[in-house]
Scaffold this motif. Structure first.
Motif, short mmCIF file in Angstrom:
data_model
loop_
_atom_site.label_atom_id
_atom_site.label_comp_id
_atom_site.label_asym_id
_atom_site.label_seq_id
_atom_site.Cartn_x
_atom_site.Cartn_y
_atom_site.Cartn_z
N LYS A 390 4.16 -0.20 -1.72
CA LYS A 390 2.78 -0.64 -2.10
C LYS A 390 1.97 -1.77 -1.37
N LEU A 391 2.86 -2.75 -1.30
CA LEU A 391 2.25 -4.16 -0.66
C LEU A 391 2.09 -3.65 0.69
N PHE A 392 2.84 -3.23 1.52
CA PHE A 392 2.50 -2.88 2.95
C PHE A 392 1.39 -1.93 3.24
N VAL A 393 1.15 -0.99 2.43
CA VAL A 393 0.05 -0.05 2.31
C VAL A 393 -1.22 -0.78 2.37
N MET A 394 -1.00 -1.56 1.36
CA MET A 394 -2.39 -2.52 0.74
C MET A 394 -2.61 -3.47 2.02
N LEU A 395 -1.74 -4.06 2.55
CA LEU A 395 -1.99 -5.33 3.33
C LEU A 395 -2.68 -4.65 4.73
N ALA A 396 -2.04 -3.23 5.11
CA ALA A 396 -2.61 -2.67 6.24
C ALA A 396 -3.87 -2.24 6.01
N LYS A 397 -4.25 -1.94 4.80
CA LYS A 397 -5.59 -1.46 4.57
C LYS A 397 -6.66 -2.39 4.31
N SER A 398 -6.44 -3.59 3.55
CA SER A 398 -7.25 -4.50 3.26
C SER A 398 -7.13 -5.73 4.26
N SER A 399 -6.34 -6.17 5.01
CA SER A 399 -6.32 -7.16 5.93
C SER A 399 -7.64 -7.47 6.62
N SER A 400 -8.04 -8.47 6.72
CA SER A 400 -9.40 -8.78 7.48
C SER A 400 -8.81 -8.90 8.88
N ILE A 401 -9.83 -8.78 9.86
CA ILE A 401 -9.36 -9.26 11.10
C ILE A 401 -8.77 -10.52 11.37
N ASN A 402 -8.92 -11.45 10.64
CA ASN A 402 -8.23 -12.76 10.99
C ASN A 402 -7.06 -12.70 10.24
N LEU A 403 -6.41 -11.96 9.71
CA LEU A 403 -5.21 -11.86 9.11
C LEU A 403 -4.30 -11.10 10.00
N PHE A 404 -3.25 -11.93 10.63
CA PHE A 404 -2.51 -11.12 11.36
C PHE A 404 -1.06 -11.90 11.32
N ASP A 405 -0.77 -12.91 10.67
CA ASP A 405 0.35 -13.76 10.66
C ASP A 405 1.33 -13.64 9.17
N PHE A 406 2.22 -12.60 9.18
CA PHE A 406 2.78 -12.50 7.93
C PHE A 406 4.37 -12.99 7.78
N LYS A 407 4.82 -13.58 6.80
CA LYS A 407 6.14 -14.04 6.48
C LYS A 407 6.49 -13.59 5.15
N PHE A 408 7.83 -12.49 5.24
CA PHE A 408 7.86 -12.17 4.13
C PHE A 408 9.62 -12.63 3.55
N PHE A 409 9.78 -13.22 2.53
CA PHE A 409 10.96 -13.72 1.84
C PHE A 409 11.26 -12.94 0.69
N ILE A 436 10.58 -12.10 8.92
CA ILE A 436 11.14 -11.60 7.79
C ILE A 436 12.57 -12.25 7.58
N CYS A 437 12.70 -12.78 6.29
CA CYS A 437 13.89 -13.84 5.89
C CYS A 437 14.47 -13.18 4.61
N THR A 438 15.72 -12.39 4.65
CA THR A 438 16.21 -11.94 3.56
C THR A 438 17.50 -11.66 3.60
N SER A 439 18.38 -11.61 2.66
CA SER A 439 19.74 -11.42 2.45
C SER A 439 20.33 -10.08 3.18
N MET A 440 20.81 -10.31 4.19
CA MET A 440 21.45 -8.91 5.06
C MET A 440 22.63 -9.08 5.83
N SER A 441 23.22 -8.18 5.97
CA SER A 441 24.51 -8.07 6.77
C SER A 441 24.11 -8.09 8.35
N LEU A 442 25.00 -8.41 9.30
CA LEU A 442 24.36 -8.39 10.48
C LEU A 442 24.23 -7.03 11.07
N LYS A 443 24.76 -6.07 10.54
CA LYS A 443 24.42 -4.66 10.86
C LYS A 443 23.19 -4.52 10.48
N GLU A 444 22.75 -4.95 9.08
CA GLU A 444 21.44 -4.65 8.76
C GLU A 444 20.28 -5.32 9.63
#
Length: 479
Positions: A390-409, A436-444
């Motif tokens: 839901k967050l990603f759909v909203m970001l793609a829909k409502s982000s202005s032309i100025n918003l292009f730098d995203f960081k997700f933890f 993208i900074c998250t808990s993940m394995s090397l494979k992931e």
């Protein structure tokens, strides 16, 4: 360009802020080399150093010593580390140092002098005489914990410290050092005070005197001073009030006991890092900010932060928030307060406990109202209760032309399908910067890279970085 005026060339290289590029300038010609060397040697401590590189740096320092000092060290303590081939360098590298970091120097001395305490003292004395003299003037000074050098006895120390602009010290250092700094350093702009153990009134009185004599104090940070008693905190605040016209940046980790924020009329950035379960009643009453542009809150409830933000109105351009309060209504009010009062917002970091996906609708309103936002950081503490799709759909829909730098933890891996949904909906937009900074394995991690690479090839992503949870800094320099 090879024949640029030396002053112009120096200004260009100084503003370049790219050490690799400046290093390559050494090979252009003699003029470029002479111009680049002072910039590269201004702050040797800024580079990551292995033990081997520290030894190399020591050899450079050693090569500047007088013949008598070199013979003394070779004979008494480090004959096995120094060879007869050492010659005076082509440049006086020591004269280029503007950042005197005693932690680095002590670290190098400890590494070199592994024989005895006596060898450590001998090396330290000779090196201190080399750095502290009647010719060199440092702009930046960093003094580590438990620092007890007898600097006030070294000839030329007041000359060396007379133009210090930034100072980092621990509370519990020698009173002689504090008296020397207060007597010598009057032009400090950036002051960083750190607590390492129980602090006495004598320690704080020396620091207060140092603060009071400054003429250009602009940026002050108090770090880990929470455990001090109320009277010491209050005394520090009162010393800052005397610099109300010049202080623009303030970081503290206790609840203000005075009306200090009301006095700092030119404050641009306020950062507060508080222990949890504190009484925030007084802080929540502040309505004092005039033109503040940056607020950072760590451990402060969302309702209190909302009150602070409301007092700044349209001036805020940067907000960084970390809350651990399980309060959905408070989180909603905080986001509402941001988009209702901060139309000029450009940077936003929200590190909240998301318990309700209805917060996404409030984020949607924020994107619609904050058209100048260009960097958004979302840190989700409990991602199992959070709708990334839901967050990603909203970001793609409502982000202005100025918003292009995203960081997700996130403390949990974000599903690949959700990220793919975000990227698919971003086509025909400005290329994004994605971290993208998250808990993940090397494979992931490899699977995520395999997903993202085609989007970079198509120009949907300009650059990206994938890291493990907590292993990278908030800021990332994009190429």
């Amino acid at each position: 360009m090879v024949y640029l005026n030396e002053d112009v060339l120096f200004q260009i290289l100084e503003d370049l802020n790219d050490k690799k590029s400046i290093y390559s300038c050494l090979l252009v010609n003699k003029t470029w080399c002479i111009t680049a060397v002072p910039i590269l040697w201004r702050n040797p401590g800024q580079y990551f150093m292995t033990n081997n590189s520290k030894k190399i740096l020591f050899n450079v320092i050693f090569s500047h010593l007088s013949k008598e000092s070199r013979n003394l060290l070779k004979k008494q303590v480090i004959d096995d580390l120094i060879t007869e081939t050492n010659q005076r360098p082509l440049f006086n590298y020591i004269s280029f140092w503007k950042y005197l970091n005693f932690f680095l120097i002590e670290n190098i001395i400890t590494l070199i002098s592994q024989k005895s305490i006596m060898s450590t003292i001998t090396i330290r004395n000779e090196i201190l005489k080399l750095f502290i003299n009647g010719n060199t003037k440092f702009l930046h000074l960093s003094i580590p914990r438990n620092f007890n050098y007898q600097l006030h006895y070294i000839l030329g120390v007041e000359h060396c410290f007379s133009e210090i602009e930034s100072l980092s010290i621990y509370c519990k250092i020698s009173q002689n050092i504090l008296e020397l700094l207060a007597r010598t350093c009057k032009s400090i702009k950036r002051l960083r005070i750190i607590n390492n153990q129980n602090v006495t009134i004598d320690n704080i009185s020396g620091i207060i005197k140092l603060i009071e004599v400054q003429e250009k104090l602009n940026d002050v940070s108090f770090i880990d001073l929470t455990r001090m008693n109320k009277s010491l905190h209050k005394s520090l605040e009162e010393s800052l009030i005397k610099h109300a016209d010049t202080i623009q940046y303030l970081r503290m980790d206790w609840l203000p006991y005075t009306r200090i924020l009301s006095y700092l009329v030119n404050l641009l950035s306020f950062e507060i890092d508080l222990p949890y379960n504190k009484n925030f009643g007084e802080l929540s009453k502040f309505r004092s900010f005039q033109i503040i542009k940056n607020i950072k809150g760590h451990g402060v409830p969302p309702d209190v932060l909302a009150n602070l933000i409301e007092s700044t109105k349209i001036h805020l351009s940067e907000i960084s928030i970390y809350c651990v309060v399980f309060n959905v209504s408070g989180d909603k009010r905080l986001i509402q307060t941001i988009y209702q009062n901060c139309p000029n917002l450009r940077y936003l970091k929200l590190s909240l406990v998301f318990y309700d996906n209805s917060l996404i609708s409030e984020l949607d309103n924020l994107l619609i109202n904050c058209k100048f936002l260009n960097e958004l950081i979302i840190d989700v503490t409990d991602s199992q209760l959070f709708g990334w799709d839901k967050l990603f759909v909203m970001l793609a829909k409502s982000s202005s032309i100025n918003l292009f730098d995203f960081k997700f933890f996130s403390n949990k891996i974000i599903e690949l399908d959700h990220i793919k949904l975000f990227l698919d909906n971003w086509k025909d937009r400005n290329p994004m910067l994605l971290k993208i900074c998250t808990s993940m394995s090397l494979k992931e991690k490899q699977q995520l890279e395999d997903l993202i690479e085609p989007y970079k090839a198509k120009g949907i992503i300009k650059n990206y970085f994938i890291g493990f949870d907590g292993n990278i800094s908030e800021k990332l320099e994009w190429i």
